[in-house]
Design a protein around this motif. Structure first.
Motif, PDB file in Angstrom:
ATOM      1  N   GLU A  84      47.493  36.130  63.723  1.00 55.55           N
ATOM      2  CA  GLU A  84      48.740  36.217  62.964  1.00 55.55           C
ATOM      3  C   GLU A  84      49.850  35.708  63.873  1.00 55.55           C
ATOM      4  N   ARG A  87      54.278  38.722  63.107  1.00 54.46           N
ATOM      5  CA  ARG A  87      54.068  39.923  62.319  1.00 54.46           C
ATOM      6  C   ARG A  87      55.368  40.231  61.578  1.00 54.46           C
ATOM      7  N   ARG A  95      51.521  39.246  54.686  1.00 47.80           N
ATOM      8  CA  ARG A  95      51.011  38.965  56.037  1.00 47.80           C
ATOM      9  C   ARG A  95      50.052  37.792  55.956  1.00 47.80           C
TER      10      ARG A  95
END
Lengths: 141, 317
Positions: A84, A87, A95
């Motif tokens: 990712e 965040r 997300r």
């Protein structure tokens, strides 16, 4: 909150280099590259009087003795590493994860204790078999 | 005390000692015993035991033993075996060479206890203290001498802890031997000095030929004592933020642990007591039985199969 996992299929089909995974029994407060191949892997040793198929392994982290075992993922499954980039700050935001690598097995390490059926993370794989039985479509014979 | 090498290596001088040490993996314990002179098998012997490198934050701890027939012990004086701490490195090296040359009269053995093996003992789930590691090494050396046919009669052991308890323990293991455990035995008994020299020389040379598995190219790391500026420098310069130090360093020493607090990422380790996963919330306060409100219908809990495996439902279907 929606969770998106991107480029999964596309990535898995093209041959990603399989990663070596070490699951360690402690939390390192960092997210960075680490010299695993020089500080960790050379010290991994195979137990002497074990069955050859899945021998007990030993290693060390910051002086702590580790005992480990190689865990193969069940047939038909593949492990993926997700990344990712940023965040989201709010709980509700979407997300986005990207598949960056895959794995077929990992080494599960315990602190000075041989991995066994007492370890929740190893038992978790049982669910796959149970789920298979419970949820596979019933076919008439 | 098993030597994994197929053809036995014989150490005859400093350079064969160095090649023996550099050929052995430095992250495992390694033992060596010299060929046993015939006279040591035939006549009753004295055997001394001492250690080197117990205190330093880096490098192995070496246990050494030397043995010689009682009737030949004057030779030790000739070899100038005296308190090894009073000798300088050069002198110790010379005496070690001379001990090797007297291989028809006396023998010696060492166990090199790898720094990582010390850490693993001290940081294991059940504590295995440095004292216990030390005693077991000393016992191993006595056994090795006996197993190789040395006619051991008197044993002299240098100790850092309380001599009485240790002596009693050794006597219970070896009832047929005369055992003396004493503080500063290396300055009192020449045979202990000889053992001490073998241990100290082995430790010094093991550091000299230390080859970092981690691929670090450093030759200077000082004595390993916390006050040594070279050692301090080494600990600052060679700290990996994730792994900490190369396995030359004893992580279980407070010097190393404190330095890591400041220079490496924080790591949360499992606590030893936390281990037995006692079921949570089994205890109820006694007053809860007297509550007026009827307890709510029990929440649907998942079967143990799931809870034991840390499985929970994340998606509502």
């Amino acid at each position: 909150m929606a969770i998106h996992i991107h480029s999964g299929k596309k990535h898995l089909k093209c041959n990603l280099k399989e990663s070596k995974l070490q699951s360690v029994p402690f939390r390192i407060h960092a997210d960075c590259d680490a010299p695993v191949s020089t500080f960790f892997e050379p010290y991994v040793q195979t137990g002497k009087n074990d069955n050859d198929k899945n021998p007990n392994l030993t290693a060390s982290f910051r002086g702590y003795p580790l005992k480990g075992r190689k865990i193969e993922l069940p047939e038909g499954y593949v492990g993926v590493l997700l990344h990712e980039s940023s965040r989201p700050s709010r709980e509700k935001d979407e997300r986005n994860f990207y598949v960056v690598n895959k794995f077929k097995d990992m080494v599960y390490w315990n602190w000075d204790k041989i991995p066994s059926k007492n370890d929740a993370y190893l038992n978790v794989l049982d669910w796959i078999d149970v789920a298979e039985v419970l949820h596979s479509p019933i076919t008439e014979e | 005390m098993d030597n994994p090498k197929s053809d036995p290596v014989v150490i005859t001088n400093l350079s064969t000692l160095e090649s023996f040490l550099s050929e052995s993996a430095n992250f495992r314990n390694v033992s060596y015993i010299s060929p046993i002179p015939e006279v040591c098998k035939e006549y009753p012997c004295i055997l001394g035991i001492d250690e080197a490198g117990r205190g330093p934050v880096l490098g192995p701890m070496v246990y050494g033993t030397a043995f010689i027939p009682i009737n030949d012990q004057m030779l030790l004086e000739v070899l100038e075996c005296a308190d090894s701490k009073a000798l300088n490195e050069e002198k110790r090296d010379t005496i070690f060479g001379n001990i090797c040359e007297k291989s028809s009269k006396m023998g010696w053995a060492v166990e090199v206890i790898a720094p990582n093996s010390i850490c693993n003992s001290m940081l294991g789930r059940s504590k295995y203290s440095l004292n216990q590691v030390s005693m077991d090494s000393a016992i191993g050396l006595i056994r090795a001498a006996l197993d190789n046919g040395v006619k051991v009669q008197h044993v002299y052991v240098d100790t850092v802890g309380k001599p009485e308890k240790y002596q009693e323990y050794l006597k219970s293991l070896f009832p047929n031997l005369d055992i003396v455990v004493a503080k500063k035995a290396d300055s009192t008994y020449p045979i202990v000095s000889a053992a001490s020299i073998c241990a100290k020389v082995t430790r010094d040379h093991s550091l000299k030929v230390w080859d970092f598995v981690e691929g670090i190219d450093v030759k200077e790391f000082g004595s390993g004592y916390p006050g040594d500026p070279v050692t301090k420098r080494f600990l600052v310069d060679n700290c990996d933020p994730v792994f900490g130090y190369p396995q030359l360093v004893r992580f279980s020493w407070s010097t190393a642990a404190n330095a890591l607090e400041n220079h490496a990422y924080h790591v949360e380790f499992e606590e030893a007591d936390e281990d037995n996963n006692t079921p949570q919330q089994t205890s109820m306060s006694i007053t809860s039985f007297f509550k007026m409100t009827s307890s709510k219908t029990k929440e649907k809990t998942m079967h143990e199969f799931f809870t034991q495996r840390c499985l929970s439902r994340k998606v509502e279907l």
